[in-house]
Design a protein around this motif. Structure first.
Motif, PDB file in Angstrom:
ATOM      1  N   GLU A 100       0.926  -1.192   0.055  1.00 22.02           N
ATOM      2  CA  GLU A 100       0.122   0.046   0.032  1.00 22.02           C
ATOM      3  C   GLU A 100       1.039   1.229   0.001  1.00 22.02           C
ATOM      4  N   ASP A 101       2.019   1.417   0.533  1.00 23.35           N
ATOM      5  CA  ASP A 101       2.808   2.354   0.613  1.00 23.35           C
ATOM      6  C   ASP A 101       4.016   2.248  -0.309  1.00 23.35           C
ATOM      7  N   GLY A 102       3.795   1.297  -1.434  1.00 24.81           N
ATOM      8  CA  GLY A 102       4.771   1.315  -2.452  1.00 24.81           C
ATOM      9  C   GLY A 102       4.651   2.578  -3.341  1.00 24.81           C
ATOM     10  N   LYS A 103       5.517   2.518  -4.291  1.00 28.75           N
ATOM     11  CA  LYS A 103       5.657   3.418  -5.249  1.00 28.75           C
ATOM     12  C   LYS A 103       6.145   3.243  -6.560  1.00 28.75           C
ATOM     13  N   VAL A 104       5.499   3.598  -7.778  1.00 31.95           N
ATOM     14  CA  VAL A 104       6.007   3.415  -8.998  1.00 31.95           C
ATOM     15  C   VAL A 104       6.049   4.736  -9.732  1.00 31.95           C
ATOM     16  N   THR A 105       7.598   4.827 -10.166  1.00 29.70           N
ATOM     17  CA  THR A 105       7.699   6.094 -10.943  1.00 29.70           C
ATOM     18  C   THR A 105       7.665   5.374 -12.425  1.00 29.70           C
ATOM     19  N   ALA A 106       6.448   5.988 -13.191  1.00 27.88           N
ATOM     20  CA  ALA A 106       6.285   5.950 -14.514  1.00 27.88           C
ATOM     21  C   ALA A 106       6.596   6.856 -15.724  1.00 27.88           C
ATOM     22  N   ILE A 107       7.293   6.555 -16.666  1.00 29.50           N
ATOM     23  CA  ILE A 107       7.783   7.560 -17.659  1.00 29.50           C
ATOM     24  C   ILE A 107       7.521   7.145 -19.173  1.00 29.50           C
ATOM     25  N   ASP A 108       6.667   8.088 -19.540  1.00 33.89           N
ATOM     26  CA  ASP A 108       6.188   7.839 -21.113  1.00 33.89           C
ATOM     27  C   ASP A 108       6.019   9.297 -21.665  1.00 33.89           C
ATOM     28  N   THR A 109       6.191   9.324 -23.141  1.00 34.26           N
ATOM     29  CA  THR A 109       5.977  10.456 -23.499  1.00 34.26           C
ATOM     30  C   THR A 109       4.394  10.742 -24.140  1.00 34.26           C
ATOM     31  N   ASP A 110       3.777   9.733 -23.872  1.00 29.31           N
ATOM     32  CA  ASP A 110       2.288   9.505 -24.500  1.00 29.31           C
ATOM     33  C   ASP A 110       1.281   9.478 -23.439  1.00 29.31           C
ATOM     34  N   ARG A 111       0.983  11.006 -22.905  1.00 38.53           N
ATOM     35  CA  ARG A 111       0.101  10.927 -21.959  1.00 38.53           C
ATOM     36  C   ARG A 111      -1.563  10.389 -22.317  1.00 38.53           C
ATOM     37  N   ASP A 112      -1.761  10.690 -23.657  1.00 42.16           N
ATOM     38  CA  ASP A 112      -3.303  10.401 -24.078  1.00 42.16           C
ATOM     39  C   ASP A 112      -3.248   8.888 -23.862  1.00 42.16           C
ATOM     40  N   ALA A 113      -2.428   8.210 -24.493  1.00 35.03           N
ATOM     41  CA  ALA A 113      -2.595   6.699 -24.269  1.00 35.03           C
ATOM     42  C   ALA A 113      -2.693   6.292 -22.759  1.00 35.03           C
ATOM     43  N   TYR A 114      -1.999   6.789 -21.883  1.00 32.59           N
ATOM     44  CA  TYR A 114      -2.148   6.531 -20.322  1.00 32.59           C
ATOM     45  C   TYR A 114      -3.662   6.703 -19.784  1.00 32.59           C
ATOM     46  N   ASN A 115      -4.099   8.012 -20.370  1.00 36.68           N
ATOM     47  CA  ASN A 115      -5.576   8.414 -20.100  1.00 36.68           C
ATOM     48  C   ASN A 115      -6.368   7.483 -20.298  1.00 36.68           C
ATOM     49  N   ILE A 116      -6.263   6.575 -21.243  1.00 42.28           N
ATOM     50  CA  ILE A 116      -7.133   5.575 -21.676  1.00 42.28           C
ATOM     51  C   ILE A 116      -7.194   4.585 -20.305  1.00 42.28           C
ATOM     52  N   GLY A 117      -6.162   4.408 -19.876  1.00 42.47           N
ATOM     53  CA  GLY A 117      -6.202   3.488 -18.680  1.00 42.47           C
ATOM     54  C   GLY A 117      -6.492   3.952 -17.212  1.00 42.47           C
ATOM     55  N   LEU A 118      -6.205   5.542 -17.072  1.00 38.14           N
ATOM     56  CA  LEU A 118      -6.194   6.130 -16.042  1.00 38.14           C
ATOM     57  C   LEU A 118      -7.522   5.864 -15.337  1.00 38.14           C
ATOM     58  N   PRO A 119      -8.599   6.084 -15.913  1.00 33.29           N
ATOM     59  CA  PRO A 119      -9.830   5.783 -15.052  1.00 33.29           C
ATOM     60  C   PRO A 119      -9.985   4.618 -14.266  1.00 33.29           C
ATOM     61  N   ILE A 120      -9.386   3.472 -15.102  1.00 32.57           N
ATOM     62  CA  ILE A 120      -9.414   2.071 -14.510  1.00 32.57           C
ATOM     63  C   ILE A 120      -8.509   1.993 -13.114  1.00 32.57           C
ATOM     64  N   VAL A 121      -7.296   2.678 -13.309  1.00 30.78           N
ATOM     65  CA  VAL A 121      -6.302   2.608 -12.237  1.00 30.78           C
ATOM     66  C   VAL A 121      -7.015   3.561 -11.040  1.00 30.78           C
ATOM     67  N   ARG A 122      -7.704   4.345 -11.265  1.00 35.99           N
ATOM     68  CA  ARG A 122      -8.442   5.155 -10.235  1.00 35.99           C
ATOM     69  C   ARG A 122      -9.488   4.362  -9.597  1.00 35.99           C
ATOM     70  N   LYS A 123     -10.194   3.693 -10.161  1.00 38.91           N
ATOM     71  CA  LYS A 123     -11.283   2.880 -10.039  1.00 38.91           C
ATOM     72  C   LYS A 123     -10.772   1.620  -9.058  1.00 38.91           C
ATOM     73  N   ALA A 124      -9.507   1.295  -9.338  1.00 35.77           N
ATOM     74  CA  ALA A 124      -8.665   0.161  -8.563  1.00 35.77           C
ATOM     75  C   ALA A 124      -8.154   0.669  -7.458  1.00 35.77           C
ATOM     76  N   GLY A 125      -8.180   2.013  -7.181  1.00 35.72           N
ATOM     77  CA  GLY A 125      -7.590   2.527  -5.840  1.00 35.72           C
ATOM     78  C   GLY A 125      -6.265   2.513  -5.759  1.00 35.72           C
ATOM     79  N   VAL A 126      -5.518   2.500  -6.637  1.00 34.37           N
ATOM     80  CA  VAL A 126      -4.050   2.451  -6.599  1.00 34.37           C
ATOM     81  C   VAL A 126      -3.131   3.518  -7.275  1.00 34.37           C
ATOM     82  N   ASP A 127      -4.086   4.519  -7.785  1.00 33.72           N
ATOM     83  CA  ASP A 127      -3.257   5.761  -8.520  1.00 33.72           C
ATOM     84  C   ASP A 127      -2.419   6.475  -7.417  1.00 33.72           C
ATOM     85  N   HIS A 128      -2.652   6.538  -6.232  1.00 29.70           N
ATOM     86  CA  HIS A 128      -1.555   7.233  -5.185  1.00 29.70           C
ATOM     87  C   HIS A 128      -0.375   6.663  -5.189  1.00 29.70           C
TER      88      HIS A 128
END
Length: 245
Positions: A100-128
């Protein structure tokens, strides 16, 4: 559950192209028997959400993801780095797996692609757990290596990005990942084309011929690197697991 099952069936065609087993039937057997039944629902959702993207073939293969989750648990990874995010399948998998207190540093040039999955990441409760950095990776890695506090501070790294820079990423990650930590590289068998003579390498949509020589050179580089223990695993499109010595 029914919708997820239908997606599993429809996804088999796209995943076969990544599978390097001797038959589609055997690959399907592994997916249906060992992978899909244990794949968390948010990961199924992110695969489904990625289907309409023109580069949907870039989504991490679920059998490779299953291996990745196991390795994260085996080394008790807490602080990780990911180079190449796309819609976020492997990123979400990591965030679901680490504490729960872990951290992922994620690097990519394409935020638009990441935004496709972001709502699912948030719904899963791990975006923090996720810090997404929209940037080419090398400048970010170079800045990180300049800070002595980052040296050997990461437990795990996953690279699924531009093949031209795999060696450059490797050099920087060896400074950032701790001794005993793991670095995983995706696509190291490049659709099986690494085994072809240069004159016979096909040029396909999913595996452009221009990168076959890059991947072959990287594989030779890793095989000769005394700083790591390694294993090249034929799951997905080939995943090379490196343990920093």
């Amino acid at each position: 559950m029914e919708a997820a099952s239908k997606h599993d069936a429809s996804a088999q065609g796209s995943q076969f192209s990544k599978g390097l087993l001797q038959s589609q039937e055997l690959h399907q057997y592994i997916l249906e028997t060992s992978v899909y039944p244990r794949e968390p629902e948010p990961l199924k959702e992110i695969r489904a959400a990625s289907d309409s993207h023109p580069w949907s073939c870039m989504v991490s293969a679920p059998d490779g993801g299953q291996l990745m989750a196991l390795l994260l648990k085996l080394i008790n990874a807490k602080k990780t780095i990911e180079i190449g995010v796309f819609t976020g399948y492997s990123l979400l998998l990591t965030a679901l797996t680490i504490p729960e207190d872990g951290k992922v540093t994620a690097i990519d040039t394409d935020r638009d692609a990441y935004n496709i999955g972001l709502p699912i990441v948030r719904k899963a409760g791990v975006d923090h757990k996720i810090e997404f950095i929209e940037s080419p990776a090398l400048p970010v890695l170079d800045k990180m290596t300049e800070d002595p506090k980052n040296e050997g501070s990461f437990d795990f790294a996953f690279v699924d990005a531009d093949k031209d820079n795999y060696i450059n990423y490797h050099e920087r990650l060896l400074k950032l990942v701790r001794v005993g930590g793991l670095i995983l590289y995706d696509n190291t068998l490049w659709g099986g084309t690494v085994a072809y003579p240069d004159s016979l390498v096909p040029d396909t949509y999913e595996f452009p011929k221009i990168y076959t020589s890059k991947v072959k050179a990287f594989n030779k580089f890793l095989a000769a690197d005394p700083r790591i223990q390694m294993s090249q695993v034929p799951v997905g499109d080939g995943v090379t697991v490196c343990r920093r010595l």
